[in-house]
Design a protein around this motif. Structure first.
Motif, PDB file in Angstrom:
ATOM      1  N   PHE A 112       0.911  -1.296   0.183  1.00 15.76           N
ATOM      2  CA  PHE A 112      -0.141   0.002   0.025  1.00 15.76           C
ATOM      3  C   PHE A 112       0.648   1.426   0.044  1.00 15.76           C
ATOM      4  O   PHE A 112       1.755   1.313   0.905  1.00 15.76           O
ATOM      5  N   PHE A 113       0.749   2.188  -0.849  1.00 12.99           N
ATOM      6  CA  PHE A 113       1.332   3.306  -0.857  1.00 12.99           C
ATOM      7  C   PHE A 113       0.699   4.712  -0.758  1.00 12.99           C
ATOM      8  O   PHE A 113      -0.568   4.817  -1.345  1.00 12.99           O
ATOM      9  N   SER A 114       1.226   5.632  -0.173  1.00 14.63           N
ATOM     10  CA  SER A 114       0.391   6.961   0.497  1.00 14.63           C
ATOM     11  C   SER A 114       1.348   7.905  -0.387  1.00 14.63           C
ATOM     12  O   SER A 114       2.649   7.600  -0.590  1.00 14.63           O
ATOM     13  N   PRO A 115       1.193   9.233  -0.154  1.00 11.78           N
ATOM     14  CA  PRO A 115       2.094  10.085  -0.684  1.00 11.78           C
ATOM     15  C   PRO A 115       3.659  10.306   0.107  1.00 11.78           C
ATOM     16  O   PRO A 115       4.326  10.884  -0.307  1.00 11.78           O
ATOM     17  N   ALA A 116       3.303   9.694   1.344  1.00  9.57           N
ATOM     18  CA  ALA A 116       4.444   9.731   2.064  1.00  9.57           C
ATOM     19  C   ALA A 116       5.015   8.354   2.673  1.00  9.57           C
ATOM     20  O   ALA A 116       6.107   8.425   3.315  1.00  9.57           O
ATOM     21  N   SER A 117       4.557   7.294   2.169  1.00  6.14           N
ATOM     22  CA  SER A 117       5.104   6.010   2.679  1.00  6.14           C
ATOM     23  C   SER A 117       4.623   5.035   1.704  1.00  6.14           C
ATOM     24  O   SER A 117       3.633   5.102   0.969  1.00  6.14           O
ATOM     25  N   PHE A 118       5.276   3.945   1.850  1.00  2.49           N
ATOM     26  CA  PHE A 118       4.662   2.648   1.204  1.00  2.49           C
ATOM     27  C   PHE A 118       5.084   1.237   2.270  1.00  2.49           C
ATOM     28  O   PHE A 118       5.978   1.355   2.959  1.00  2.49           O
ATOM     29  N   ALA A 139      -4.631   6.220   4.757  1.00  2.00           N
ATOM     30  CA  ALA A 139      -3.624   7.197   5.139  1.00  2.00           C
ATOM     31  C   ALA A 139      -4.026   8.259   5.105  1.00  2.00           C
ATOM     32  O   ALA A 139      -4.959   8.593   4.473  1.00  2.00           O
TER      33      ALA A 139
END
Lengths: 227, 134
Positions: A112-118, A139
């Motif tokens: 799962f990826f977000s604008p700040a992490s995966f 997120a």
């Protein structure tokens, strides 16, 4: 005398019918207000290869490394990305979604990826067991005041799930597009919002006959941590 | 005589109940305080700090990337999150337990940790890795 009685009975019936109609109308209005409004719109996702994802080079290397660590061939990894008009940039990468691939044993793995992490890659079949058919990773990031300002939802659904719907903060509902890998078993979905009124509250999964097979409450997952 | 025996028996029961209640009752205050905060020191133990204080074991490292992971298994998911050096919230992600979250930030003083959003009573074993492992 008889005529008067008939008149009165008639008036009473008319009055009762009128009250009945009014009650029905009130009940209908209450139902419309109280229930989540129909899933008229669909939140779409796009699917592309990692090479076409336009990741910053350092992030591209990181995702490729995590994929290889999980036994995935980088060339086979797909990025399922959320599409939303007007979505604000909330991290160094301007999107959210899932990296999906299949390992040598044929298992579908998900990050799962977000604008700040995966996240690290996890087997889809283990994820859908968590809520009995679906799992969504939420997120969120703050707005200028420190309250939740941006939310991204990235989810996996069991093969038995035919439709997924998101009930939002304002009680409207939206269907999400279910994306699959070529010859894939599981389906993947995304949803993003920068408006508190449309932040996701509940994710519902429906079977092929339209029955609810699983649901996940994400309303607490998007709130800032409290002390 | 019989009444005195009954009174003794009652006293014994009351005392025993109080002792049992003290043993299995609410968890010690330290454990409760720990559970509602975040970050576990690398050495383990129960030293948590609320995000706004800026205390953290998970200081950002190595220019790009920091990894967090929670390994508790009482609940299915955990919030892993990102804060500024002063503790203000910058973001979070809800993932299943035992899943690594790799963060990317360009601010070298940022910090990362785990937060149990299910209950204020849970000890969360949150690991972090200086420099992401991917």
């Amino acid at each position: 005398m008889k005529e008067v009685l008939v008149h009165r009975v008639g008036r009473t019936r008319a009055l009762a019918a009128g009250v009945g109609v009014l009650l029905l109308a009130a009940a209908a209005i209450a139902a419309i207000v109280a229930l989540p409004r129909g899933a008229g719109a669909t939140a779409p996702s796009s699917v592309r290869g990692l090479a076409d994802a336009g990741l910053p080079p350092v992030l591209d290397r990181a995702v490729a490394s995590a994929a290889e660590r999980a036994g995935l061939d980088r060339a086979e990894v797909r990025q399922v990305t959320a599409h939303a008009a007007g979505h604000e940039r909330a991290g160094i990468y301007d999107s959210a979604g899932l990296y999906v691939g299949r390992n040598g044993r044929g298992s579908e793995l998900v990050s799962f990826f977000s604008p700040a992490s995966f996240s690290s890659f996890v087997e889809a079949r283990n994820l859908v067991r968590i809520n009995g058919g679906i799992f969504a990773s939420a997120a969120s990031q703050p707005d200028a005041t420190g309250a939740t300002g941006h939310v991204q939802l990235m989810g996996v659904a069991d093969p038995a799930v035919g439709r997924v719907e998101i009930e939002r903060a304002d009680r409207t509902a939206v269907s999400v597009e279910l994306a699959r890998l070529p010859r894939g078993r599981f389906s993947y979905f995304t949803y993003v919002s920068d408006d508190p009124g449309t932040f996701p509250h509940l994710v519902r999964a429906f079977g092929s006959s339209g029955e609810i097979v699983a649901q996940q409450d994400v309303s607490e997952d998007v709130k800032p941590p409290s002390d | 005589m019989e009444n005195r025996a009954k009174m003794r028996l009652t006293l014994v029961i009351v005392a025993a109940s109080a002792a049992i209640a003290a043993t299995v009752g609410p968890t010690a205050p330290t454990a409760r305080a720990c559970s509602s905060y975040w970050n576990v020191p690398a050495s383990g133990g129960c030293t948590y700090y609320p995000p706004y204080t800026g205390h953290a074991e998970t200081g950002f490292c190595c220019a790009f990337g920091e990894t967090t992971r929670a390994t508790f298994d009482t609940f299915s998911t955990i919030l892993q999150y990102w804060a500024a050096a002063g503790g203000s919230w910058k973001g979070q992600q809800n993932v299943p337990y035992d899943v690594y979250v790799h963060w990317y930030s360009s601010v070298s003083s940022d910090k990362f940790g785990c937060h149990n959003h299910h209950t204020g009573w849970m000890f969360v074993n949150c690991h972090h890795h200086d420099g992401a492992i991917w």
